[in-house]
Design a protein around this motif. Structure first.
Motif, PDB file in Angstrom:
ATOM      1  N   UNK A   1     -31.635 -30.764 -12.235  1.00 19.97           N
ATOM      2  CA  UNK A   1     -32.626 -29.782 -11.766  1.00 19.97           C
ATOM      3  C   UNK A   1     -32.334 -28.415 -12.384  1.00 19.97           C
TER       4      UNK A   1
ATOM      5  N   UNK B   1     -24.168 -13.203 -10.983  1.00 22.95           N
ATOM      6  CA  UNK B   1     -25.129 -12.823  -9.948  1.00 22.95           C
ATOM      7  C   UNK B   1     -25.389 -11.321  -9.929  1.00 22.95           C
TER       8      UNK B   1
ATOM      9  N   UNK C   1     -18.900 -15.052  -6.475  1.00 23.80           N
ATOM     10  CA  UNK C   1     -19.455 -13.715  -6.655  1.00 23.80           C
ATOM     11  C   UNK C   1     -18.531 -12.843  -7.510  1.00 23.80           C
TER      12      UNK C   1
ATOM     13  N   UNK D   1     -18.893  -9.505  -7.802  1.00 25.60           N
ATOM     14  CA  UNK D   1     -19.046  -8.091  -7.492  1.00 25.60           C
ATOM     15  C   UNK D   1     -17.727  -7.417  -7.141  1.00 25.60           C
ATOM     16  N   UNK D   2     -16.799  -8.158  -6.472  1.00 28.68           N
ATOM     17  CA  UNK D   2     -15.540  -7.516  -6.083  1.00 28.68           C
ATOM     18  C   UNK D   2     -14.702  -7.173  -7.313  1.00 28.68           C
TER      19      UNK D   2
ATOM     20  N   UNK E   1     -34.262 -32.352  -3.434  1.00 26.61           N
ATOM     21  CA  UNK E   1     -35.381 -31.552  -3.909  1.00 26.61           C
ATOM     22  C   UNK E   1     -36.389 -31.294  -2.786  1.00 26.61           C
TER      23      UNK E   1
ATOM     24  N   UNK F   1     -35.059 -28.878  -0.299  1.00 29.40           N
ATOM     25  CA  UNK F   1     -35.099 -27.484  -0.768  1.00 29.40           C
ATOM     26  C   UNK F   1     -36.514 -26.934  -0.644  1.00 29.40           C
TER      27      UNK F   1
ATOM     28  N   UNK G   1     -26.355 -16.180  -0.759  1.00 28.74           N
ATOM     29  CA  UNK G   1     -25.709 -15.399  -1.805  1.00 28.74           C
ATOM     30  C   UNK G   1     -24.942 -14.244  -1.171  1.00 28.74           C
ATOM     31  N   UNK G   2     -23.876 -13.827  -1.843  1.00 28.41           N
ATOM     32  CA  UNK G   2     -23.028 -12.768  -1.299  1.00 28.41           C
ATOM     33  C   UNK G   2     -23.661 -11.396  -1.467  1.00 28.41           C
TER      34      UNK G   2
END
Lengths: 165, 363
Positions: free
Chosen positions: A3, A52, A125, A127-128, B13, B16, B114-115
């Motif tokens: 996917x 991200x 992540x 960012x840190x 799928x 989601x 997401x963070x």
């Protein structure tokens, strides 16, 4: 084909197609609007690479900042919108030579580079670590960039300001 | 939630797709409810009754209006830029819907874990600005263009105090996480403010320490700044310059009719709830109950997420109500006043607030 491959090709297609439309559009405002989709597609590609923070900054800075400013500039300067932009083909031979050389360069780089083909890790992540590096190792560059942007801001304001008489 | 859906349907799928369309159902129900609420609030504030004919006290009015809108002819003026004219409402709605991906509706349901949830919401809402500019420009109408310009200028300027306030709240959250790092995830921010309204960030965060009482006035101020600038970001009165009826007909959606107009309408209410939900999540505990859960005391585990969803919606709808309340109470500000409020008051105050909160968080 997983996917994620489908999503990658979708975003790649959005980026390439809209970039093509940016170049070929006759109206400069149309070009600016197509640019929105190019930026968006690039942000999607960043997400698939696990970057991200960069992806969100891409949307924030390019769509939220630069594109809006661009649109404002184009819309408020009336004379630009009514100008017919030439997008025909001239100088075919030099262009073909130049493009051919560039394509050969890109292709040879693609062929000779040893691409990392490790199995994808779970995205984590960034960012840190980015924040840590910015404030520790690159703090001088970071601050200098901040000052540079501030100067640009003050300069723009002082140019736009009317003289007191 | 994802796992549950995956078990039911047996395919990742499909799970989601269903999970990502759940907020759409939520928005539709919310809009049907909120439009009626807006008209009722408006009516009662002006000593009228509001819609009364369709159903008991007019509760089916919005549904009737919806069917009316579906039947309307889709008028596209001849001189509009067809492609972008048709694309703009979709883009505006997509921008406001994309923000719902990072909103934690309850501990069991969030679109994406997401963070960088908060940062993502701030960034993705710039799609709305681009869509509004597109609508205004492609309508080929001076009122639309002026409305779109005002709206974009307003949203871009008021983004700065909003982001500064969000940043200061993220700094506070660093005091309460396990590893001492702040968090941008709305889920984690909500988790910090758990168990009682005493732990809400608007009251200075969890615990009974000295720093809480030092922070309290500044978090209150931060909330006020956020409330004002969020009103401007969703183009609500007193900052509804982009749609000022007396000057610009209807602003950027003047030329739109039928379902395309309904898309703008839907996007506006979706945006209203989104900013309210963010305010609820970073200041008022998000989906956390202020008084504890019935499910925990009765020992029924599956009841807790449902209760959390209830609290999240109640907090969100309350701030939507505050927006309506202000709309029918305050007059509209002028364009120059709008810019003065932002650049001369809100941004300096937000900066001072950010600095003070930073210093208090350090000690």
């Amino acid at each position: 084909m997983t996917i994620y491959d489908i999503i990658f090709y979708l975003f790649a297609a959005i980026t390439v197609l809209s970039a093509f439309l940016v170049v070929t559009a006759k109206n400069i405002v149309h070009s600016a609007f197509y640019l929105l989709f190019t930026f968006f597609g690039v942000a999607g590609l960043y997400v698939l690479l696990g970057a991200d923070f960069i992806a969100i900054v891409q949307i924030m800075v390019y769509v939220g900042g630069i594109l809006i400013l661009l649109l404002f500039g184009v819309m408020l300067t009336n004379k630009i919108t009514s100008v017919e932009i030439k997008s025909g083909t001239i100088h075919v031979l030099p262009a073909v030579i130049g493009l051919g050389l560039f394509a050969a360069f890109v292709l040879s780089t693609m062929m000779t580079t040893k691409w990392k083909s490790n199995p994808a890790e779970l995205p984590f992540t960034t960012v840190y670590d980015l924040g840590y590096i910015l404030i520790n190792e690159y703090v001088l560059i970071f601050e200098l960039l901040g000052i540079l942007l501030l100067i640009a801001l003050i300069g723009a304001a002082s140019i736009a300001r009317k003289d007191k008489e | 939630m994802h796992q549950l859906l995956e078990e039911i349907f047996g395919s990742e799928l499909i799970a989601i797709i269903i999970a990502s369309s759940l907020p759409l159902i939520f928005i539709t129900v919310l809009v049907i409810f909120a439009v009626l609420l807006e008209r009722k609030v408006a009516g009662h504030m002006q000593d009228r009754l509001g819609p009364m004919r369709v159903g008991y006290h007019g509760i089916l009015q919005t549904i009737a209006d919806f069917f009316k809108l579906i039947q309307k002819e889709d008028i596209v003026a001849d001189t509009t830029d067809k492609r972008f004219f048709n694309l703009a409402p979709v883009l505006v709605f997509a921008g406001s819907y994309a923000a719902y991906a990072a909103l934690p509706f309850s501990s069991a349901y969030i679109g994406s874990r997401i963070d960088l949830g908060l940062f993502y919401i701030v960034a993705i809402s710039s799609l709305v600005v681009a869509g509004i500019l597109m609508a205004g420009w492609s309508s080929n109408n001076k009122y639309s263009l002026l409305g779109a310009m005002r709206s974009a200028a307003q949203i871009v300027s008021y983004e700065i105090p909003t982001v500064l306030v969000i940043l200061s709240m993220v700094m506070i959250s660093a005091n309460f996480t396990v590893d001492g790092k702040g968090t941008l995830s709305l889920m984690e921010i909500s988790e910090i403010q758990t168990s009682s309204f005493w732990n809400w960030f608007v009251l200075g965060g969890a615990g009974f320490s000295l720093s809480k009482f030092l922070l309290l006035p500044f978090t209150m101020a931060a909330f006020l700044i956020f409330l004002i600038s969020s009103l401007a970001e969703v183009n609500r009165t007193p900052f509804d310059m982009p749609e000022a009826e007396s000057e610009l007909v209807a602003g950027y959606h003047t030329e739109y009719s039928g379902m395309k107009f309904a898309m703008f309408f839907l996007a506006e209410y979706a945006n209203m709830f989104a900013v309210s939900a963010i305010a609820a999540a970073i200041f008022f505990g998000g989906y956390q109950s202020p008084i504890g859960y019935l499910g925990n005391s009765l020992g029924i585990e599956w009841l807790v997420p449902i209760e959390q969803f209830f609290w999240f919606s109640v907090k969100g709808v309350f701030f939507v109500f505050v927006q309506m309340w202000l709309r029918w109470t305050l007059p509209r500000v002028r364009v120059d006043q709008l810019m003065t409020i932002c650049w001369k008051y809100l941004i300096p105050y937000a900066f001072v607030n950010l600095t003070i909160i930073g210093i208090i968080s350090l000690i």
